[in-house]
Design a protein around this motif. Structure first.
Motif, PDB file in Angstrom:
ATOM      1  N   UNK A  17       0.850  -1.195   0.000  1.00  0.00           N
ATOM      2  CA  UNK A  17       0.000   0.000   0.000  1.00  0.00           C
ATOM      3  C   UNK A  17       0.884   1.242   0.000  1.00  0.00           C
ATOM      4  N   UNK A  18       0.292   2.329  -0.515  1.00  0.00           N
ATOM      5  CA  UNK A  18       0.977   3.621  -0.540  1.00  0.00           C
ATOM      6  C   UNK A  18       0.151   4.639   0.258  1.00  0.00           C
ATOM      7  N   UNK A  19       0.740   5.188   1.277  1.00  0.00           N
ATOM      8  CA  UNK A  19       0.123   6.315   1.977  1.00  0.00           C
ATOM      9  C   UNK A  19       0.559   7.572   1.220  1.00  0.00           C
ATOM     10  N   UNK A  20      -0.367   8.127   0.447  1.00  0.00           N
ATOM     11  CA  UNK A  20      -0.017   9.159  -0.535  1.00  0.00           C
ATOM     12  C   UNK A  20      -0.638  10.494  -0.134  1.00  0.00           C
ATOM     13  N   UNK A  21       0.155  11.539  -0.206  1.00  0.00           N
ATOM     14  CA  UNK A  21      -0.311  12.889   0.110  1.00  0.00           C
ATOM     15  C   UNK A  21      -0.103  13.794  -1.094  1.00  0.00           C
ATOM     16  N   UNK A  22      -1.164  14.470  -1.476  1.00  0.00           N
ATOM     17  CA  UNK A  22      -1.102  15.462  -2.554  1.00  0.00           C
ATOM     18  C   UNK A  22      -1.424  16.833  -1.976  1.00  0.00           C
ATOM     19  N   UNK A  23      -0.550  17.774  -2.187  1.00  0.00           N
ATOM     20  CA  UNK A  23      -0.791  19.162  -1.785  1.00  0.00           C
ATOM     21  C   UNK A  23      -0.691  20.063  -2.995  1.00  0.00           C
ATOM     22  N   UNK A  24      -1.346  21.177  -2.926  1.00  0.00           N
ATOM     23  CA  UNK A  24      -1.270  22.088  -4.068  1.00  0.00           C
ATOM     24  C   UNK A  24      -2.018  23.377  -3.837  1.00  0.00           C
ATOM     25  N   UNK A  25      -1.808  24.286  -4.723  1.00  0.00           N
ATOM     26  CA  UNK A  25      -2.483  25.576  -4.685  1.00  0.00           C
ATOM     27  C   UNK A  25      -2.421  26.225  -6.053  1.00  0.00           C
ATOM     28  N   UNK A  26      -3.310  27.175  -6.271  1.00  0.00           N
ATOM     29  CA  UNK A  26      -3.345  27.866  -7.564  1.00  0.00           C
ATOM     30  C   UNK A  26      -4.000  29.221  -7.392  1.00  0.00           C
ATOM     31  N   UNK A  27      -3.673  30.120  -8.300  1.00  0.00           N
ATOM     32  CA  UNK A  27      -4.324  31.433  -8.348  1.00  0.00           C
ATOM     33  C   UNK A  27      -4.456  31.847  -9.796  1.00  0.00           C
ATOM     34  N   UNK A  28      -5.503  32.598 -10.075  1.00  0.00           N
ATOM     35  CA  UNK A  28      -5.737  33.098 -11.437  1.00  0.00           C
ATOM     36  C   UNK A  28      -6.367  34.480 -11.358  1.00  0.00           C
ATOM     37  N   UNK A  29      -5.845  35.369 -12.186  1.00  0.00           N
ATOM     38  CA  UNK A  29      -6.422  36.709 -12.329  1.00  0.00           C
ATOM     39  C   UNK A  29      -6.682  36.967 -13.804  1.00  0.00           C
ATOM     40  N   UNK A  30      -7.951  37.162 -14.155  1.00  0.00           N
ATOM     41  CA  UNK A  30      -8.312  37.468 -15.544  1.00  0.00           C
ATOM     42  C   UNK A  30      -8.052  38.945 -15.804  1.00  0.00           C
ATOM     43  N   UNK A  31      -7.144  39.232 -16.720  1.00  0.00           N
ATOM     44  CA  UNK A  31      -6.795  40.619 -17.013  1.00  0.00           C
ATOM     45  C   UNK A  31      -7.759  41.252 -18.015  1.00  0.00           C
ATOM     46  N   UNK A  32      -7.936  40.600 -19.155  1.00  0.00           N
ATOM     47  CA  UNK A  32      -8.799  41.143 -20.193  1.00  0.00           C
ATOM     48  C   UNK A  32      -9.150  40.033 -21.168  1.00  0.00           C
ATOM     49  N   UNK A  33     -10.089  40.326 -22.052  1.00  0.00           N
ATOM     50  CA  UNK A  33     -10.419  39.364 -23.093  1.00  0.00           C
ATOM     51  C   UNK A  33     -11.056  40.090 -24.266  1.00  0.00           C
ATOM     52  N   UNK A  34     -10.989  39.444 -25.417  1.00  0.00           N
ATOM     53  CA  UNK A  34     -11.583  39.977 -26.644  1.00  0.00           C
ATOM     54  C   UNK A  34     -12.443  38.896 -27.274  1.00  0.00           C
ATOM     55  N   UNK A  35     -13.521  39.323 -27.930  1.00  0.00           N
ATOM     56  CA  UNK A  35     -14.381  38.388 -28.651  1.00  0.00           C
ATOM     57  C   UNK A  35     -14.541  38.858 -30.092  1.00  0.00           C
ATOM     58  N   UNK A  36     -14.704  37.902 -30.969  1.00  0.00           N
ATOM     59  CA  UNK A  36     -14.948  38.162 -32.386  1.00  0.00           C
ATOM     60  C   UNK A  36     -16.221  37.396 -32.738  1.00  0.00           C
ATOM     61  N   UNK A  37     -17.294  38.130 -33.008  1.00  0.00           N
ATOM     62  CA  UNK A  37     -18.602  37.489 -33.058  1.00  0.00           C
ATOM     63  C   UNK A  37     -19.438  37.961 -34.238  1.00  0.00           C
ATOM     64  N   UNK A  38     -20.348  37.102 -34.638  1.00  0.00           N
ATOM     65  CA  UNK A  38     -21.339  37.462 -35.628  1.00  0.00           C
ATOM     66  C   UNK A  38     -22.652  37.817 -34.935  1.00  0.00           C
ATOM     67  N   UNK A  39     -23.412  38.749 -35.542  1.00  0.00           N
ATOM     68  CA  UNK A  39     -24.681  39.195 -34.956  1.00  0.00           C
ATOM     69  C   UNK A  39     -25.815  39.010 -35.955  1.00  0.00           C
ATOM     70  N   UNK A  40     -26.988  38.706 -35.407  1.00  0.00           N
ATOM     71  CA  UNK A  40     -28.220  38.665 -36.184  1.00  0.00           C
ATOM     72  C   UNK A  40     -29.271  39.433 -35.398  1.00  0.00           C
ATOM     73  N   UNK A  41     -29.842  40.453 -36.024  1.00  0.00           N
ATOM     74  CA  UNK A  41     -30.830  41.283 -35.343  1.00  0.00           C
ATOM     75  C   UNK A  41     -32.063  41.506 -36.183  1.00  0.00           C
ATOM     76  N   UNK A  42     -33.033  42.172 -35.578  1.00  0.00           N
ATOM     77  CA  UNK A  42     -34.300  42.489 -36.244  1.00  0.00           C
ATOM     78  C   UNK A  42     -34.575  43.978 -36.102  1.00  0.00           C
ATOM     79  N   UNK A  43     -34.881  44.621 -37.228  1.00  0.00           N
ATOM     80  CA  UNK A  43     -35.164  46.050 -37.253  1.00  0.00           C
ATOM     81  C   UNK A  43     -36.546  46.300 -36.672  1.00  0.00           C
ATOM     82  N   UNK A  44     -36.574  46.820 -35.457  1.00  0.00           N
ATOM     83  CA  UNK A  44     -37.842  47.149 -34.813  1.00  0.00           C
ATOM     84  C   UNK A  44     -38.144  48.624 -34.835  1.00  0.00           C
ATOM     85  N   UNK A  45     -37.539  49.342 -35.766  1.00  0.00           N
ATOM     86  CA  UNK A  45     -37.722  50.792 -35.826  1.00  0.00           C
ATOM     87  C   UNK A  45     -36.553  51.471 -35.155  1.00  0.00           C
TER      88      UNK A  45
END
Length: 292
Positions: A149-177
């Motif tokens: 048998x193995x007595x196993x220990x896993x430790x860890x940590x993490x951090x994340x900071x989202x700085x910015x993002x960009x999207x490239x998208x198509x649009x479909x709309x309806x002319x309501x005046x």
């Protein structure tokens, strides 16, 4: 004959007088005024604008140490079970952001189709987590009467900071005046500051029994010997880690004086894992722009 002619003249005079007394409705002239028809905005063309938003973000650190522990335990009996542990939590954070957008519309009757590039700089979208856990895992098949048998220990940590993002998208709309509801979908790319660490250690035991008979009395003794140990650690940090994903959402745009536009929209963005960390956000935004 003179009587019929006189009657016709009298009826014509009465009809003319009656018509003169009626209001001057545009329908009597063969058309409607602009006030009785649907107002129309020409949505076709280029546009630019700025925006502000409030975002709710889920950052899943569950398997953040996975690829690090996989490498440290590679080709061992511990790699698969330890890699499947959900060590860290999923955190929910909120923050604001601002940015800009530019796009192009094409209008065909009441249908409006377009493409748009959208950029958002995020404030305070970040989180961190750390923890450790120990489990007893089955080892290799040992000699008869022996259990590894193995007595196993896993430790860890993490951090994340989202700085910015960009999207490239198509649009479909309806002319309501003066307004246009729309839906969109496309690709997303984000930039984040990411760090993580992992530690793995184990103690390998050999469990077995021995029996001794003295004077016809058999005594069985259980043994647990330590036959191997191991320990590793790893640290990673990226100042600019790029994340790729998809975006979809809905919104509505309102035209003021034909060329000035205001909008409100909901956008969902799902990013692929970066350093085994998953990020998804919902951004609620308002914006203002100008159509050329």
């Amino acid at each position: 004959m003179r009587g019929l002619l006189l009657a016709a003249v009298m009826l014509g005079t009465v009809s003319a007088a009656h018509a003169a007394d009626m209001p001057d409705l545009p329908i009597l002239r063969g058309g409607f005024t602009d006030g009785l028809s649907k107002s129309s905005v020409n949505w076709d063309g280029f546009y630019v604008g700025g925006q502000w938003g409030f975002a709710t973000t889920n950052i899943d650190f569950s398997h953040a140490p996975k690829s690090m522990s996989d490498f440290m335990l590679r080709d061992s009996i511990l790699q698969a079970p330890v890699g499947g542990w959900s060590l860290l939590p999923k955190n929910h954070v909120q923050g604001t952001g601002f940015g800009a957008y530019v796009g192009r519309n094409w209008q065909i009757y009441d249908a409006v189709m377009g493409i748009e590039a959208n950029y958002s700089y995020m404030n305070n979208i970040g989180s961190s987590a750390s923890d450790s856990m120990t489990r007893i895992l089955d080892g290799e098949t040992g000699p008869s009467g022996h259990t590894y048998t193995y007595v196993t220990t896993l430790g860890g940590g993490a951090s994340l900071k989202l700085k910015d993002y960009a999207t490239f998208r198509g649009r479909v709309g309806w002319d309501g005046g003066d307004f246009m509801p729309y839906a969109f979908g496309g690709l997303a790319i984000g930039r984040a500051e990411v760090s993580r660490f992992a530690t793995v250690s184990y103690i390998k035991h050999d469990d077995y029994d021995t029996s001794v008979t003295v004077g016809g009395v058999t005594t069985t003794t259980h043994h647990q010997d330590t036959i191997d140990t191991g320990a590793w650690s790893s640290v990673e940090q990226r100042t600019n880690a790029f994340m790729y994903g998809w975006t979809a959402g809905i919104g509505v745009e309102y035209a003021i004086y034909n060329n000035f536009l205001i909008r409100g929209e909901w956008e969902h963005v799902g990013f692929s894992n970066v350093k085994d960390i998953a990020v998804g956000l919902n951004n609620f935004r308002v914006g203002a722009g100008y159509k050329f």
